[in-house]
Design an enzyme around this catalytic site. Structure first.
Site, PDB file in Angstrom:
ATOM      1  N   CYS A  68      -4.891  13.600  12.505  1.00 11.29           N
ATOM      2  CA  CYS A  68      -5.549  12.207  12.408  1.00 11.29           C
ATOM      3  C   CYS A  68      -5.432  11.469  13.659  1.00 11.29           C
ATOM      4  CB  CYS A  68      -5.111  11.474  10.830  1.00 11.29           C
ATOM      5  SG  CYS A  68      -3.368  10.683  11.339  1.00 11.29           S
ATOM      6  N   ARG A  95      -8.430  -0.518   4.639  1.00 12.47           N
ATOM      7  CA  ARG A  95      -7.281   0.460   3.944  1.00 12.47           C
ATOM      8  C   ARG A  95      -6.169  -0.121   3.781  1.00 12.47           C
ATOM      9  NH1 ARG A  95      -6.553   5.472   7.232  1.00 12.47           N
ATOM     10  NH2 ARG A  95      -5.422   5.707   5.469  1.00 12.47           N
ATOM     11  N   ARG A 122       0.305  15.333  12.442  1.00 13.15           N
ATOM     12  CA  ARG A 122       0.802  15.001  11.077  1.00 13.15           C
ATOM     13  C   ARG A 122       0.958  15.983  10.167  1.00 13.15           C
ATOM     14  NH1 ARG A 122      -1.196   9.062   9.290  1.00 13.15           N
ATOM     15  NH2 ARG A 122       0.775   8.877   8.051  1.00 13.15           N
ATOM     16  N   ASP A 169       4.457   1.068  11.775  1.00 12.28           N
ATOM     17  CA  ASP A 169       3.555   0.334  11.207  1.00 12.28           C
ATOM     18  C   ASP A 169       3.318  -1.126  12.077  1.00 12.28           C
ATOM     19  OD1 ASP A 169       2.710   2.456  10.075  1.00 12.28           O
ATOM     20  OD2 ASP A 169       3.367   2.099   8.276  1.00 12.28           O
ATOM     21  N   LYS A 177       0.713  -1.065   0.010  1.00 11.58           N
ATOM     22  CA  LYS A 177       0.044   0.081  -0.126  1.00 11.58           C
ATOM     23  C   LYS A 177       0.901   1.223   0.048  1.00 11.58           C
ATOM     24  CE  LYS A 177      -1.724   1.651   3.903  1.00 11.58           C
ATOM     25  NZ  LYS A 177      -1.364   3.162   4.367  1.00 11.58           N
ATOM     26  N   ASN A 178       1.937   1.342   0.937  1.00 14.44           N
ATOM     27  CA  ASN A 178       2.915   2.506   1.012  1.00 14.44           C
ATOM     28  C   ASN A 178       3.652   2.730  -0.201  1.00 14.44           C
ATOM     29  OD1 ASN A 178       1.378   2.937   3.395  1.00 14.44           O
ATOM     30  ND2 ASN A 178       3.217   2.712   4.694  1.00 14.44           N
TER      31      ASN A 178
HETATM   32  C1  UD1 Z   1       4.387   7.238   6.252  1.00 13.49           C
HETATM   33  C2  UD1 Z   1       3.448   5.688   5.907  1.00 13.49           C
HETATM   34  C3  UD1 Z   1       2.842   5.459   7.303  1.00 13.49           C
HETATM   35  C4  UD1 Z   1       4.037   5.436   8.262  1.00 13.49           C
HETATM   36  C5  UD1 Z   1       4.846   6.547   8.463  1.00 13.49           C
HETATM   37  C6  UD1 Z   1       6.180   6.359   9.328  1.00 13.49           C
HETATM   38  C7  UD1 Z   1       2.394   6.196   3.865  1.00 13.49           C
HETATM   39  C8  UD1 Z   1       1.266   6.416   2.994  1.00 13.49           C
HETATM   40  N1  UD1 Z   1       2.276   6.097   5.092  1.00 13.49           N
HETATM   41  O1  UD1 Z   1       3.421   8.136   6.454  1.00 13.49           O
HETATM   42  O2  UD1 Z   1       2.225   4.185   7.246  1.00 13.49           O
HETATM   43  O3  UD1 Z   1       3.473   5.025   9.584  1.00 13.49           O
HETATM   44  O4  UD1 Z   1       5.251   6.861   6.912  1.00 13.49           O
HETATM   45  O5  UD1 Z   1       6.922   5.295   8.757  1.00 13.49           O
HETATM   46  O6  UD1 Z   1       3.413   5.926   3.222  1.00 13.49           O
HETATM   47  N2  UD1 Z   1       6.181  15.158   9.828  1.00 13.49           N
HETATM   48  C9  UD1 Z   1       6.250  16.703  10.215  1.00 13.49           C
HETATM   49  N3  UD1 Z   1       6.336  17.329   9.267  1.00 13.49           N
HETATM   50  C10 UD1 Z   1       6.004  16.991   7.927  1.00 13.49           C
HETATM   51  C11 UD1 Z   1       5.858  15.480   7.749  1.00 13.49           C
HETATM   52  C12 UD1 Z   1       6.091  14.684   8.748  1.00 13.49           C
HETATM   53  O7  UD1 Z   1       6.574  17.018  11.477  1.00 13.49           O
HETATM   54  O8  UD1 Z   1       6.117  17.820   7.024  1.00 13.49           O
HETATM   55  C13 UD1 Z   1       6.333  14.131  11.082  1.00 13.49           C
HETATM   56  C14 UD1 Z   1       4.963  13.443  11.193  1.00 13.49           C
HETATM   57  O9  UD1 Z   1       4.102  14.218  12.082  1.00 13.49           O
HETATM   58  C15 UD1 Z   1       5.485  12.342  12.149  1.00 13.49           C
HETATM   59  C16 UD1 Z   1       6.980  12.110  11.352  1.00 13.49           C
HETATM   60  O10 UD1 Z   1       7.232  13.248  10.780  1.00 13.49           O
HETATM   61  O11 UD1 Z   1       5.681  12.419  13.463  1.00 13.49           O
HETATM   62  C17 UD1 Z   1       6.900  11.047  10.387  1.00 13.49           C
HETATM   63  O12 UD1 Z   1       6.053  11.089   9.447  1.00 13.49           O
HETATM   64  P1  UD1 Z   1       5.995  10.690   7.937  1.00 13.49           P
HETATM   65  O13 UD1 Z   1       7.319   9.799   7.864  1.00 13.49           O
HETATM   66  O14 UD1 Z   1       5.815  11.994   7.153  1.00 13.49           O
HETATM   67  O15 UD1 Z   1       4.902   9.750   7.751  1.00 13.49           O
HETATM   68  P2  UD1 Z   1       3.894   9.631   6.662  1.00 13.49           P
HETATM   69  O16 UD1 Z   1       4.630   9.790   5.452  1.00 13.49           O
HETATM   70  O17 UD1 Z   1       2.666  10.612   6.811  1.00 13.49           O
END
Ligand code: UD1
Length: 420
Positions: free
Chosen positions: A117, A399, A122, A307, A22-23
């Site tokens: 969420c 999902r 996030r 995850d 999925k990711n």
């Molecule tokens: C992706 C995965 C999710 C997984 C996560 C961490 C997908 C669709 N989802 O989510 O399943 O749990 O990686 O491995 O691939 N953050 C910020 N600012 C930003 C972006 C992120 O502060 O602009 C923080 C987030 O709040 C979180 C951390 O960085 O605490 C990691 O998040 P991120 O790696 O971005 O997760 P996703 O890409 O949303």
């Protein structure tokens, strides 16, 4: 709302195949927007998030068709809109991944601002800052991120202060069509990042260093398109193996990639599991024994993945001894704990740490899924609980887990879906 009814009991035994990731699929579907020619994507999982992304592409005017082998063909020559609307973004935060590709290819993107969420706030600040560094102007207006670029984006040097999977993907896709070279330091190293880079390169981009924390992207003028097959889902793989551990069973997962799961397999081995593996399969055998509790700390790849944290918490709930689980990626990702405690687990939470003291048996109870991976933990707990557990709100599971009840059924679980 559909529910799962699970009769706890015996060990899981048998063989199950793993679906496409999925990711990896979600950014790859977003990356199709970069292409000038036709693209085809194979090994897509049948999941709600994939359907939502296809709907999102459709709402932009992209022509998407599926052939008899369930291979998706995408033709974006028909694209008309550059707006990802609130209704779709609110159901799937990963919609933010169209921001980079739309902006890089069309000079314009409007994406509804994703809210917080269940598992945490996030933010998307890293995505926006990186695009601004490439020359985009970004405004937040009426709940939308409105990004514009006067001509092509321009390659630059980006240092990310937090490791973010989504931001690395968005910026990698945008940089693929930017003018000149972009270097992303402190990039995420997840296998899904490598899959996206391989996909972009197969379609005509020039992305180097994927899998390390330094990505070098040499922008190209156009991306021609082509074919790509999505990698296997490492979290689905880990979830079936975790279920085998909790139920003291023996399970073989096929069509997977053991190399993407090293930290998870090490932890499962610590529980007492005997693990053997080949190029594309893993077999786990508990030899009928109760698992030993394990302690873990989630962190970006290659460390233990957030995850898989909830599933390991479920193992600890029935393990011998006490395990300490520390969640460092998301601020509110221990929501499975309350529901597990309703099933007789003994878990205390303080801030981002759960201390889990294993009990011999859990008891069935009605429980509610709160997010995707927490739901998987509840299914695992239900498989080892005495009696019949009803898991409500399983749209969260849909999902991320393709045909979960059919696959669990193949392994001998007594599980059925009832429409709500
Ligand atoms: C992706 C995965 C999710 C997984 C996560 C961490 C997908 C669709 N989802 O989510 O399943 O749990 O990686 O491995 O691939 N953050 C910020 N600012 C930003 C972006 C992120 O502060 O602009 C923080 C987030 O709040 C979180 C951390 O960085 O605490 C990691 O998040 P991120 O790696 O971005 O997760 P996703 O890409 O949303």
């Amino acid at each position: 709302m559909d529910k799962l009814i699970i009769q706890g009991g015996g060990p899981l035994r048998g063989e199950v195949w793993i679906s496409g990731s999925k990711n990896a699929a979600l950014p790859i579907l977003s990356a199709t927007l970069l292409s000038e020619g036709l693209v085809t994507v194979a090994n897509l999982p049948h999941l709600q998030d994939v359907t939502t992304t296809i709907e999102l592409l459709g709402s932009l005017g992209v022509t998407v068709s599926i052939d008899e082998k369930m291979q998706l063909e995408v033709d974006n020559s028909t694209l008309q809109s550059r707006t990802a609307p609130y209704d779709l973004v609110k159901t799937m935060r990963a919609s933010i991944l169209v921001l980079g590709p739309l902006l890089a290819r069309y000079g314009e993107a409007n994406v509804s601002f994703p809210g917080g969420c269940a598992i945490g706030s996030r933010p998307v600040d890293l995505h926006l800052r990186g695009l601004e560094a490439m020359g985009a102007t970004i405004e937040i207006e009426d709940g939308y991120i409105k990004a514009r670029s006067d001509g092509r984006l321009v390659g630059c040097h980006i240092l990310m202060d937090i490791v973010s999977v989504g931001a690395t993907e968005n910026l990698m896709m945008a940089a693929a069509l930017a003018e000149g070279q972009t270097v992303i330091e402190n990039a995420a190293r997840e296998p899904e990042i490598v899959d996206l880079a391989n996909c972009l390169n197969a379609w005509g981009a020039d992305v180097q260093g994927a899998g390390s924390n330094r990505l070098v992207i040499n922008g190209v003028e156009s991306i021609e398109g082509g074919h790509f097959s999505v990698m296997p889902d490492r979290i689905e793989t880990g979830t079936y193996l975790a279920a085998a551990v909790a139920t003291r069973g023996r399970v073989k997962v096929t069509q997977t990639d053991p190399s993407s799961l090293e930290a998870v397999l090490l932890k499962l081995q610590e529980t007492g599991a005997i693990i053997t593996q080949g190029d594309d399969w893993i077999e786990l055998d508990m030899k009928g024994k109760r698992p030993k509790a394990v302690s873990l700390r989630t962190a970006p790849y290659p460390a233990f993945p957030t995850d898989m944290q909830a599933q390991l918490t479920a193992i600890n709930a029935v393990a011998e001894g006490t395990g300490v689980v520390v969640e460092t990626i998301f601020e509110n990702r221990l929501m499975q704990v309350q529901e597990l405690n309703r099933m007789g687990a003994v878990i205390s939470v303080e801030a981002n740490t759960a201390v889990v003291t294993g009990v011999e048996r859990l008891k069935a109870a009605p429980v509610m899924a709160s997010d995707l991976r927490a739901s998987a933990a509840l299914v695992i707990a239900a498989l080892v609980a005495d009696g019949e557990t009803v898991v409500d709100r399983i749209y969260h599971i849909d999902r991320g887990y393709e045909c979960i009840e059919e696959k669990m059924h193949l392994l001998g679980a007594r599980i059925k879906r009832v429409p709500g």
